[in-house]
Design a protein around this motif. Structure first.
Motif, PDB file in Angstrom:
ATOM      1  N   MET A 180      71.408  43.080 -77.646  1.00  0.00           N
ATOM      2  CA  MET A 180      71.425  42.412 -76.342  1.00  0.00           C
ATOM      3  C   MET A 180      71.600  40.906 -76.495  1.00  0.00           C
ATOM      4  N   SER A 181      70.940  40.334 -77.495  1.00  0.00           N
ATOM      5  CA  SER A 181      71.035  38.884 -77.682  1.00  0.00           C
ATOM      6  C   SER A 181      72.442  38.462 -78.055  1.00  0.00           C
ATOM      7  N   ARG A 182      73.152  39.300 -78.815  1.00  0.00           N
ATOM      8  CA  ARG A 182      74.525  38.966 -79.204  1.00  0.00           C
ATOM      9  C   ARG A 182      75.435  38.879 -77.979  1.00  0.00           C
ATOM     10  N   VAL A 183      75.164  39.747 -77.002  1.00  0.00           N
ATOM     11  CA  VAL A 183      75.969  39.731 -75.777  1.00  0.00           C
ATOM     12  C   VAL A 183      75.540  38.586 -74.869  1.00  0.00           C
ATOM     13  N   LEU A 184      74.224  38.411 -74.695  1.00  0.00           N
ATOM     14  CA  LEU A 184      73.729  37.382 -73.783  1.00  0.00           C
ATOM     15  C   LEU A 184      74.018  35.974 -74.295  1.00  0.00           C
ATOM     16  N   GLU A 211      85.689  43.088 -71.140  1.00  0.00           N
ATOM     17  CA  GLU A 211      85.441  41.675 -70.858  1.00  0.00           C
ATOM     18  C   GLU A 211      84.809  41.491 -69.480  1.00  0.00           C
ATOM     19  N   GLU A 212      85.304  42.250 -68.516  1.00  0.00           N
ATOM     20  CA  GLU A 212      84.789  42.132 -67.151  1.00  0.00           C
ATOM     21  C   GLU A 212      83.345  42.619 -67.059  1.00  0.00           C
ATOM     22  N   VAL A 213      83.068  43.777 -67.659  1.00  0.00           N
ATOM     23  CA  VAL A 213      81.714  44.328 -67.620  1.00  0.00           C
ATOM     24  C   VAL A 213      80.751  43.434 -68.395  1.00  0.00           C
ATOM     25  N   THR A 214      81.210  42.913 -69.527  1.00  0.00           N
ATOM     26  CA  THR A 214      80.365  42.019 -70.324  1.00  0.00           C
ATOM     27  C   THR A 214      80.005  40.771 -69.538  1.00  0.00           C
ATOM     28  N   LYS A 215      80.981  40.207 -68.842  1.00  0.00           N
ATOM     29  CA  LYS A 215      80.730  38.997 -68.056  1.00  0.00           C
ATOM     30  C   LYS A 215      79.668  39.262 -66.989  1.00  0.00           C
ATOM     31  N   LYS A 216      79.763  40.406 -66.327  1.00  0.00           N
ATOM     32  CA  LYS A 216      78.779  40.753 -65.301  1.00  0.00           C
ATOM     33  C   LYS A 216      77.400  40.974 -65.926  1.00  0.00           C
ATOM     34  N   PHE A 217      77.380  41.597 -67.105  1.00  0.00           N
ATOM     35  CA  PHE A 217      76.110  41.841 -67.786  1.00  0.00           C
ATOM     36  C   PHE A 217      75.448  40.524 -68.184  1.00  0.00           C
ATOM     37  N   VAL A 218      76.238  39.571 -68.663  1.00  0.00           N
ATOM     38  CA  VAL A 218      75.698  38.270 -69.070  1.00  0.00           C
ATOM     39  C   VAL A 218      75.114  37.538 -67.866  1.00  0.00           C
ATOM     40  N   VAL A 219      75.841  37.551 -66.757  1.00  0.00           N
ATOM     41  CA  VAL A 219      75.350  36.892 -65.540  1.00  0.00           C
ATOM     42  C   VAL A 219      74.061  37.550 -65.073  1.00  0.00           C
ATOM     43  N   TRP A 220      74.047  38.883 -65.087  1.00  0.00           N
ATOM     44  CA  TRP A 220      72.847  39.614 -64.662  1.00  0.00           C
ATOM     45  C   TRP A 220      71.681  39.354 -65.608  1.00  0.00           C
ATOM     46  N   GLY A 221      71.935  39.466 -66.918  1.00  0.00           N
ATOM     47  CA  GLY A 221      70.864  39.317 -67.899  1.00  0.00           C
ATOM     48  C   GLY A 221      70.279  37.920 -67.924  1.00  0.00           C
ATOM     49  N   ASN A 222      71.135  36.918 -67.903  1.00  0.00           N
ATOM     50  CA  ASN A 222      70.644  35.541 -67.943  1.00  0.00           C
ATOM     51  C   ASN A 222      70.017  35.121 -66.623  1.00  0.00           C
ATOM     52  N   GLY A 223      70.247  35.916 -65.578  1.00  0.00           N
ATOM     53  CA  GLY A 223      69.615  35.622 -64.299  1.00  0.00           C
ATOM     54  C   GLY A 223      68.217  36.188 -64.182  1.00  0.00           C
ATOM     55  N   LEU A 224      67.860  37.086 -65.097  1.00  0.00           N
ATOM     56  CA  LEU A 224      66.514  37.660 -65.084  1.00  0.00           C
ATOM     57  C   LEU A 224      65.546  36.709 -65.765  1.00  0.00           C
ATOM     58  N   SER A 225      64.447  36.451 -65.121  1.00  0.00           N
ATOM     59  CA  SER A 225      63.473  35.498 -65.663  1.00  0.00           C
ATOM     60  C   SER A 225      62.950  35.903 -67.043  1.00  0.00           C
ATOM     61  N   PRO A 226      62.565  37.196 -67.249  1.00  0.00           N
ATOM     62  CA  PRO A 226      62.048  37.569 -68.577  1.00  0.00           C
ATOM     63  C   PRO A 226      63.065  37.351 -69.691  1.00  0.00           C
ATOM     64  N   LEU A 227      64.322  37.725 -69.441  1.00  0.00           N
ATOM     65  CA  LEU A 227      65.345  37.563 -70.471  1.00  0.00           C
ATOM     66  C   LEU A 227      65.733  36.101 -70.638  1.00  0.00           C
ATOM     67  N   HIS A 228      65.780  35.380 -69.522  1.00  0.00           N
ATOM     68  CA  HIS A 228      66.146  33.969 -69.598  1.00  0.00           C
ATOM     69  C   HIS A 228      65.139  33.189 -70.439  1.00  0.00           C
ATOM     70  N   SER A 229      63.866  33.583 -70.346  1.00  0.00           N
ATOM     71  CA  SER A 229      62.830  32.879 -71.101  1.00  0.00           C
ATOM     72  C   SER A 229      62.916  33.157 -72.596  1.00  0.00           C
ATOM     73  N   GLY A 248      82.745  31.958 -73.528  1.00  0.00           N
ATOM     74  CA  GLY A 248      81.483  31.231 -73.401  1.00  0.00           C
ATOM     75  C   GLY A 248      80.733  31.030 -74.700  1.00  0.00           C
ATOM     76  N   ASN A 249      81.245  31.554 -75.809  1.00  0.00           N
ATOM     77  CA  ASN A 249      80.561  31.410 -77.092  1.00  0.00           C
ATOM     78  C   ASN A 249      80.538  29.953 -77.535  1.00  0.00           C
ATOM     79  N   LYS A 250      79.361  29.479 -77.919  1.00  0.00           N
ATOM     80  CA  LYS A 250      79.230  28.107 -78.411  1.00  0.00           C
ATOM     81  C   LYS A 250      79.420  28.089 -79.925  1.00  0.00           C
ATOM     82  N   ASN A 251      79.984  27.012 -80.406  1.00  0.00           N
ATOM     83  CA  ASN A 251      80.261  26.885 -81.834  1.00  0.00           C
ATOM     84  C   ASN A 251      79.015  26.398 -82.579  1.00  0.00           C
ATOM     85  N   ASP A 252      77.946  27.178 -82.491  1.00  0.00           N
ATOM     86  CA  ASP A 252      76.696  26.788 -83.142  1.00  0.00           C
ATOM     87  C   ASP A 252      76.101  27.939 -83.939  1.00  0.00           C
TER      88      ASP A 252
END
Length: 214
Positions: free
Chosen positions: A158-162, A21-39, A104-108
């Motif tokens: 990657m998308s499932r985690v992000l 859970e801890e590593v996943t949280k850090k990965f999500v923050v890192w991944g969503n902070g990258l411009s290419p992945l965020h786009s 953080g999972n959305k019900n969508d």
């Protein structure tokens, strides 16, 4: 009356889950902070649908009846069996472990029922890994399709985690499960005559080369 204690995982497993859970949280923050992945966040939902069990089953069932090509029928029947195997196995494993999805999972999510509400393993990644394994090792496609297939599997994982649908351990377990399912399908792969005989049980017309063709 006192409520019975709910079963809890042993300490060593709880430690692994907490670390995941801890590593996943850090990965999500890192991944969503990258411009290419965020786009690419707008495309995550599309990736989600590309490996959902219901569209795959609907597509493959339609393929079996819309395109009556004797040479492809063995592949169509075997892939259909593989999809059913994956859905059943993933459902049973999810129901056994009952791991909750990330906070953080959305019900969508696209059509989420029963065991789909649980997190481990990722059924999307198991399905993608299984399909890629089949088209690489069981029914090998042209090598030019390998890079896009692998990119699809990695991108989906990657998308499932992000999207915070899953933890890293969930998608890792899903990939491993998909490979194991591919190995099982390789051992249980139906021969041409058997696959065509199964097809004939449901098709309106007999196909050339089938065991029951007259």
């Amino acid at each position: 009356m006192t409520e019975p204690n709910k079963s809890r995982p042993p300490g060593w497993l709880r430690s692994i889950l907490n670390l995941d859970e801890e590593v996943t949280k850090k990965f999500v923050v890192w991944g969503n902070g990258l411009s290419p992945l965020h786009s690419l966040r707008l495309h995550y939902k599309a990736l989600e649908i590309t490996c959902h069990g219901i569209p795959w089953l609907a597509f493959w069932l339609s393929l079996n009846w819309l395109f009556n090509c004797p040479d492809l029928i063995p592949l169509q029947i075997n892939i259909l069996c593989a999809l059913i195997l994956d859905i059943v196995v993933v459902g049973l494993v999810k129901a056994f472990f009952r791991r909750r999805r990330p906070i953080g999972n959305k019900n969508d999510a696209f059509v989420q029922i029963g065991p789909d509400n649980y997190s481990f393993p990722s059924g999307h990644t198991s399905r993608a890994a299984m399909i890629a394994y089949i088209f690489m090792f069981v029914w090998p496609a042209s090598i030019i399709f390998y890079p896009p297939m692998l990119a699809w599997v990695v991108g989906l994982a990657m998308s499932r985690v992000l999207m915070e649908r899953h933890y890293l351990l969930d998608v890792g377990g899903g990939i491993l499960l998909g490979i194991l399912e591919g190995i099982v399908m390789n051992m249980l792969w139906l021969g041409d005559d058997t696959a065509k005989a199964i097809y004939n049980q449901f098709a309106d017309e007999k196909i050339e080369g089938g065991e029951y063709h007259v």
